[in-house]
Design a protein around this motif. Structure first.
Motif, PDB file in Angstrom:
ATOM      1  N   ASP A 122       0.809  -1.220   0.000  1.00  0.00           N
ATOM      2  CA  ASP A 122       0.000   0.000   0.000  1.00  0.00           C
ATOM      3  C   ASP A 122       0.845   1.274   0.000  1.00  0.00           C
ATOM      4  O   ASP A 122       0.307   2.369  -0.214  1.00  0.00           O
ATOM      5  N   LEU A 123       2.144   1.142   0.264  1.00  0.00           N
ATOM      6  CA  LEU A 123       2.994   2.330   0.267  1.00  0.00           C
ATOM      7  C   LEU A 123       3.176   2.845  -1.161  1.00  0.00           C
ATOM      8  O   LEU A 123       3.367   2.055  -2.094  1.00  0.00           O
ATOM      9  N   PRO A 124       3.122   4.158  -1.352  1.00  0.00           N
ATOM     10  CA  PRO A 124       3.465   4.708  -2.675  1.00  0.00           C
ATOM     11  C   PRO A 124       4.886   4.297  -3.042  1.00  0.00           C
ATOM     12  O   PRO A 124       5.760   4.211  -2.173  1.00  0.00           O
ATOM     13  N   SER A 125       5.127   4.033  -4.314  1.00  0.00           N
ATOM     14  CA  SER A 125       6.446   3.550  -4.733  1.00  0.00           C
ATOM     15  C   SER A 125       7.557   4.517  -4.328  1.00  0.00           C
ATOM     16  O   SER A 125       8.670   4.095  -4.019  1.00  0.00           O
ATOM     17  N   ALA A 126       7.241   5.821  -4.286  1.00  0.00           N
ATOM     18  CA  ALA A 126       8.250   6.813  -3.917  1.00  0.00           C
ATOM     19  C   ALA A 126       8.584   6.783  -2.432  1.00  0.00           C
ATOM     20  O   ALA A 126       9.556   7.401  -2.002  1.00  0.00           O
ATOM     21  N   GLU A 127       7.788   6.074  -1.637  1.00  0.00           N
ATOM     22  CA  GLU A 127       8.026   6.005  -0.192  1.00  0.00           C
ATOM     23  C   GLU A 127       8.411   4.607   0.268  1.00  0.00           C
ATOM     24  O   GLU A 127       8.370   4.311   1.455  1.00  0.00           O
ATOM     25  N   ARG A 128       8.797   3.771  -0.687  1.00  0.00           N
ATOM     26  CA  ARG A 128       9.070   2.374  -0.338  1.00  0.00           C
ATOM     27  C   ARG A 128      10.574   2.095  -0.271  1.00  0.00           C
ATOM     28  O   ARG A 128      11.039   0.997  -0.556  1.00  0.00           O
TER      29      ARG A 128
END
Length: 478
Positions: free
Chosen positions: A143-149
């Motif tokens: 569920d995390l945005p790819s930019a925050e993973r």
């Protein structure tokens, strides 16, 4: 230790100035700049209302990711390499000695890879073994945005929790080392090295006055016992501080930025004596701090402030020194068998409290070792939330619990704690926290600015503490 006061009581200050990241790293400036440019690090403090993140170079999140966590992993690798023969002998029979050695080598390689991924801001990976909380973790990561993973671009709470969960998964999914705790010896030593202080604290707290003054002292002793966090604090500083706090508890008052001990006392002391009253401790560190937790809980039981104290531990090794079920039981066993008669007697007393149901080890919950902030508990673990609703007071210990209570957000320091909880209020809440990051709430107008003028690193120095209370009685009708 650096003093913030020039009066005669300055020697008792709870300061550990070594924690302040005055210098980000010993790496050459050119390398630092290249690292920052490559991973989009900005030379800013954490913006107001933003998640703590390694993207902000002037944050404690950056300091932890860049300097502290790689050291944790390096120490684990060094320990396993140094103790390889001992580990093989302990966890494998002679017939499987070579297989165990090969597996140990594989695990060390996986830890080295994890360290590389941390230091190069790689993306988080799903869990693919037999982890009991695998579905929850993979759902969260998905569920995390790819930019925050990744380690630096996302919320630092997610990054740190992921690192410790992934670290444990390496032994959890092994054949021979399933029961291995990377940090067991550190936690045991955190108690053994402080036994002189344990004796002093035991003798100091044999008083039995039913009073706010005694209760307030015990809360402060418990608060500053966090200075024995072996993952952060030098042993010499911790041992020196323990005795100074006991010598003059009131001398620490100016370092307690919020002190709502009276409200906590009133919450517990106004109960119906005919009704059972449960207090829940969400524990932090093993060692001297856990012993201090037992002392505070003992006072609550014997003074009629609680009929039962329930202790919540971590499901597996976590953030180096956090208490697991094994640590909880080992501590009681160690105390009860100690050569000092008074300590042995007290250890047996605590074990008797367990037998009588006055102390209780709460059912193990993986929520405490999840990345979830506490406001999500009603959705992610409603049974745990319901169990906390049966408590008259829930005591949250330490830095990590505080960060999860506040979702690891850099709130305005003047916002009320109740506002920052975002609806999380299973019962009355008590927080005992030594300030080690920029996540904070409940301060008076201008207090943060005044502290910054005194000491720019006050938020991360560990020199200040909070004793906070949120009243849940209106919602639950106590």
């Amino acid at each position: 230790m650096e003093s913030l006061s020039k009066d005669n009581d300055a020697e008792a200050e709870p300061s550990t100035k070594n924690e302040a990241p005055a210098k980000e790293s010993k790496l050459p400036q050119a390398i630092q700049t290249a690292f920052d440019a490559k991973y989009n690090i900005v030379d800013l403090q954490t913006p107001l209302n933003a998640f703590m993140s390694g993207q902000y170079k002037r944050s404690f999140a950056y300091h932890s990711l860049r300097n502290r966590l790689p050291v944790v992993l390096t120490n684990v690798i060094d320990t396993m390499t140094r103790e390889k023969a001992e580990l093989v002998a302990l966890y494998a029979s002679n017939d499987f000695e070579q297989a165990a050695r090969d597996e140990l080598k594989t695990i060390i390689g996986l830890i080295s890879q994890l360290k590389y991924e941390l230091q190069t801001d790689k993306a988080f990976h799903d869990f693919k073994g037999a982890e009991p909380d695998q579905a929850d973790w993979n759902h969260f990561l998905g569920d995390l945005p790819s930019a925050e993973r990744t380690f630096y671009r996302g919320c630092s709470l997610n990054a740190e929790c992921y690192l410790y969960r992934k670290l444990y998964s390496f032994v959890e999914n092994s054949i021979f080392l399933k029961k291995y705790d990377y940090f067991a010896k550190i936690k045991e030593q955190a108690l053994i090295d402080n036994m002189d202080d344990v004796v002093v604290l035991t003798k100091y707290t044999r008083r039995r006055e039913h009073s706010l003054k005694v209760f307030d002292e015990l809360l402060k002793i418990n608060l500053w016992s966090n200075c024995n966090d072996a993952s952060n604090d030098p042993e010499a500083v911790a041992q020196m501080l323990n005795l100074k706090v006991l010598k003059n508890v009131e001398a620490t008052n100016e370092y307690v930025l919020v002190d709502q001990a009276e409200e906590i006392w009133r919450c517990l002391d106004t109960a119906n004596p005919k009704m059972p009253q449960q207090v829940d401790f969400i524990l932090d560190n093993a060692g001297y701090e856990l012993f201090s937790d037992f002392i505070l809980a003992e006072y609550m039981i014997e003074q009629g402030l609680a009929t039962k104290v329930r202790f919540h531990v971590k499901a597996h090794p976590w953030f180096v020194t956090d208490v697991t079920e094994r640590d909880f039981k080992w501590t009681l066993q160690y105390l009860s068998q100690h050569a000092d008669y008074i300590i042995s007697l007290l250890g047996k007393k605590f074990m008797q409290f367990l037998d009588e149901g006055k102390f209780e080890l709460a059912p193990i919950s993986h929520f405490w070792t999840s990345p979830h902030a506490f406001h999500s508990m009603t959705q992610t673990d409603p049974d745990l939330y319901s169990s906390l609703q049966r408590s008259k007071l829930v005591v949250f210990k330490g830095e990590l619990n505080y960060r999860k209570l506040l979702q690891d957000v850099c709130w305005a320091s003047t916002l009320e704690l109740s506002t920052c909880l975002r609806g999380f209020l299973p019962s009355n809440i008590c927080v005992l926290r030594r300030v080690k990051s920029e996540v904070i709430s409940g301060l008076g107008e201008g207090a943060a600015q005044a502290l910054t003028r005194k000491d720019p690193h006050w938020m991360v120095s560990g020199s200040y503490g909070l004793i906070q209370f949120v009243d849940g009685s209106r919602e639950f009708g106590y």
